[in-house]
Design a protein around this motif. Structure first.
Motif, mmCIF file in Angstrom:
data_model
loop_
_atom_site.group_PDB
_atom_site.id
_atom_site.type_symbol
_atom_site.label_atom_id
_atom_site.label_comp_id
_atom_site.label_asym_id
_atom_site.label_seq_id
_atom_site.Cartn_x
_atom_site.Cartn_y
_atom_site.Cartn_z
ATOM 1 N N SER A 1 -4.412 -3.482 6.766
ATOM 2 C CA SER A 1 -5.362 -2.661 6.023
ATOM 3 C C SER A 1 -6.726 -3.332 5.916
ATOM 4 C CB SER A 1 -4.818 -2.378 4.613
ATOM 5 O OG SER A 1 -3.598 -1.663 4.675
ATOM 6 N N ARG B 1 -4.070 1.139 11.466
ATOM 7 C CA ARG B 1 -3.956 1.634 10.093
ATOM 8 C C ARG B 1 -4.114 3.144 9.976
ATOM 9 N NH1 ARG B 1 -9.177 1.992 7.621
ATOM 10 N NH2 ARG B 1 -8.280 1.545 5.579
ATOM 11 N N ASP C 1 -0.242 -7.148 3.634
ATOM 12 C CA ASP C 1 -0.875 -5.873 3.955
ATOM 13 C C ASP C 1 -2.132 -6.093 4.805
ATOM 14 O OD1 ASP C 1 -1.005 -3.100 3.839
ATOM 15 O OD2 ASP C 1 -2.352 -3.117 2.107
#
Length: 214
Positions: free
Chosen positions: A70, A167, A67
Motif C-alpha cells: 500500500s 494495490r 502492508d
C-alpha cells in the motif's frame, strides 16, 4: 530514355547530400554507455529509491510494515523522480558524448523507398550495399543514438504502473498490467533494433578502424 536520364541527376544529388551529411557521424561507445547504465546506475538507483520511499511512507503514516504494497506508491514516486532526473543527467553526460550523430538526419534528402532500403540494410533484412555504406553506417549511428536516449527514458513508465498493479483492484489493476506488458514488448523491440544497428556497424567496419558499436 530522356525521362530516366532526367531522374538520374536528381537521384545523384540526393545521395550526394546524404553522403555529405554523413561525414563525421560515428558511434564512440553507445553500447558500453548504455550497458553501464543498466547494469550499475539504474538497478542500484531503483532499489535504493523504492526502498527509501516505501519506508518513508510507512513511517510517515504509521503504517504496518506487513502492508508495504500500500505504501509502494511512495517508493515508486520517488524512483520516478530519481530515474527521470538521473536519466536526464546520464543522457547528457554519458550518452550524448558516446556518439557524433551530426546535426541533420542523413536520410532526410532521400525518398521514402530509399530510406526504407537503408533501414532494411541496418536491421539485417537485406545485404549491405557497398555503394551506400557511408550513408547507411551514419544512419545506423543516428538510429542507435535515438534508441539509446529512448532506453534511458523508457524505464520511467513501469515505475508508474507497477504500484497500481499491486494495490489496484478490478479493471484498474488489469489496465495497469496491460500497460506494463505493452511497455515490456516495446522495450524488447527497442533493444533488438539497437543491437541490430550495432551489429551492422561492426559487420561493415573497415578492418583497420576499431568499431565501438557493440
Amino acid at each position: 530514355m530522356s525521362g530516366i536520364d532526367d531522374l538520374m541527376p536528381k537521384s545523384d544529388a540526393r545521395w550526394a547530400t546524404a553522403t555529405r551529411r554523413a561525414q563525421g557521424v560515428a558511434d564512440l561507445g553507445l553500447g558500453s554507455a548504455l550497458k553501464t547504465y543498466y547494469t550499475r546506475y539504474f538497478p542500484a538507483g531503483v532499489i535504493i529509491l523504492v526502498g527509501t520511499g516505501t519506508i518513508f511512507g510507512i513511517l510517515a503514516f504509521g503504517g504496518d510494515p506487513a502492508d508495504w504494497p500500500s505504501f509502494l506508491v511512495f517508493g515508486c514516486s520517488l524512483a520516478v523522480l530519481g530515474v527521470a532526473t538521473g536519466g536526464l543527467v546520464y543522457n547528457a553526460k554519458k550518452i550524448a558524448p558516446a556518439a557524433e550523430p551530426g546535426r541533420i538526419d542523413v536520410l532526410l534528402s532521400l525518398e521514402d523507398e530509399e530510406r526504407k532500403g537503408i533501414r532494411r540494410q541496418i536491421l539485417g533484412k537485406t545485404p549491405a550495399d557497398p555503394d551506400q555504406l557511408v550513408v547507411s553506417r551514419a544512419a545506423a549511428v543516428q538510429l542507435r543514438k535515438n534508441l539509446a536516449t529512448q532506453l534511458i527514458w523508457i524505464p520511467v513508465l513501469p515505475l508508474i504502473y507497477i504500484p497500481q498493479v499491486l494495490r489496484g483492484t478490478g479493471l484498474v489493476s488489469w489496465l495497469m498490467a496491460a500497460g506494463t506488458a505493452i511497455w515490456l514488448i516495446g522495450e524488447v523491440f527497442t533493444v533488438r533494433d539497437f543491437h541490430r544497428a550495432g551489429r551492422f556497424l561492426a559487420r561493415t567496419a573497415e578492418p583497420d578502424v576499431p568499431d565501438a558499436a557493440p
